[in-house]
Design an enzyme around this catalytic site. Structure first.
Site, PDB file in Angstrom:
ATOM      1  N   HIS A   8       0.854  -5.183  -4.403  1.00 43.98           N
ATOM      2  CA  HIS A   8       1.284  -3.826  -4.730  1.00 43.98           C
ATOM      3  C   HIS A   8       2.573  -3.535  -3.968  1.00 43.98           C
ATOM      4  O   HIS A   8       2.793  -4.066  -2.869  1.00 43.98           O
ATOM      5  CB  HIS A   8       0.227  -2.816  -4.309  1.00 43.98           C
ATOM      6  CG  HIS A   8      -1.024  -2.852  -5.124  1.00 43.98           C
ATOM      7  ND1 HIS A   8      -1.883  -1.789  -5.186  1.00 43.98           N
ATOM      8  CD2 HIS A   8      -1.559  -3.817  -5.913  1.00 43.98           C
ATOM      9  CE1 HIS A   8      -2.895  -2.081  -5.969  1.00 43.98           C
ATOM     10  NE2 HIS A   8      -2.727  -3.314  -6.423  1.00 43.98           N
ATOM     11  N   CYS A  29      -3.933   0.135  -0.580  1.00 42.87           N
ATOM     12  CA  CYS A  29      -2.630   0.453   0.006  1.00 42.87           C
ATOM     13  C   CYS A  29      -2.755   1.531   1.074  1.00 42.87           C
ATOM     14  O   CYS A  29      -2.082   1.464   2.106  1.00 42.87           O
ATOM     15  CB  CYS A  29      -1.654   0.885  -1.088  1.00 42.87           C
ATOM     16  SG  CYS A  29      -1.234  -0.468  -2.207  1.00 42.87           S
ATOM     17  N   GLU A  76       3.579  -1.109  -2.157  1.00 41.18           N
ATOM     18  CA  GLU A  76       3.420  -0.600  -0.802  1.00 41.18           C
ATOM     19  C   GLU A  76       3.034  -1.701   0.176  1.00 41.18           C
ATOM     20  O   GLU A  76       3.581  -1.800   1.277  1.00 41.18           O
ATOM     21  CB  GLU A  76       2.345   0.492  -0.754  1.00 41.18           C
ATOM     22  CG  GLU A  76       2.568   1.635  -1.708  1.00 41.18           C
ATOM     23  CD  GLU A  76       1.801   1.472  -3.021  1.00 41.18           C
ATOM     24  OE1 GLU A  76       1.973   0.442  -3.707  1.00 41.18           O
ATOM     25  OE2 GLU A  76       1.031   2.383  -3.366  1.00 41.18           O
ATOM     26  N   CYS A 104      -3.283   3.465  -3.865  1.00 42.05           N
ATOM     27  CA  CYS A 104      -4.693   3.179  -4.080  1.00 42.05           C
ATOM     28  C   CYS A 104      -5.404   3.064  -2.726  1.00 42.05           C
ATOM     29  O   CYS A 104      -4.788   3.170  -1.663  1.00 42.05           O
ATOM     30  CB  CYS A 104      -4.848   1.884  -4.880  1.00 42.05           C
ATOM     31  SG  CYS A 104      -4.376   0.398  -3.956  1.00 42.05           S
TER      32      CYS A 104
END
Length: 146
Positions: free
Chosen positions: A46, A77, A48, A74
């Site tokens: 992801h 993250c 992040e 999410c």
């Protein structure tokens, strides 16, 4: 956030969910990233998380950093941000189905060992529109194939 939106659009062009992120320290952009899960075959890739990798700064502590991301992080993250001791998060649109803040109150929960300063809704409509276009196109392609 505009830089993060550019990263999100690049992710979409590469077939990944269009989420982009930018890491800022002391008013300077130190890194940019985008989702690369499809490209790298890595479920943790992801935008992040990629910015919080220790090799990026030589440390896993990010108290002095602000992370800008186009979509609410999410749970994974959000957990990475807590563990990295991120100073501040700025995000665009909320994620009612998978957001770590919306669903679980992560990042600001007083029961956790670290809290992150959060600003939400920056360029919210533009960030949401990028995601909506991507998923509409994806659904349309599936309908054509069926």
């Amino acid at each position: 956030m505009r830089m993060a939106l550019s990263e999100a659009m690049a992710a979409a062009d590469e077939g990944d969910v269009p989420v982009g992120a930018v890491l800022v320290v002391g008013g300077e952009v130190v890194a940019t990233s985008r989702n690369t899960r499809q490209q790298s075959h890595d479920p943790t890739a992801h935008a992040e998380v990629l910015l919080l990798r220790p090799g990026l700064r030589g440390s896993w502590h990010f108290e002095d950093a602000t992370l800008y991301v186009t979509k609410e992080p999410c749970v994974m993250c959000s957990g990475a941000m807590i563990n990295a001791r991120l100073g501040r998060l700025v995000y665009g649109c909320s994620d009612d189905k998978g957001g770590g803040l919306t669903l679980y109150g992560l990042l600001t929960d007083n029961r956790l060992n670290h809290r992150v300063e959060v600003t939400k809704g920056v360029l919210e409509e533009e960030c949401a529109a990028v995601l909506q276009r991507f998923f509409r196109a994806r659904r349309g392609a599936r309908l054509v194939d069926e």
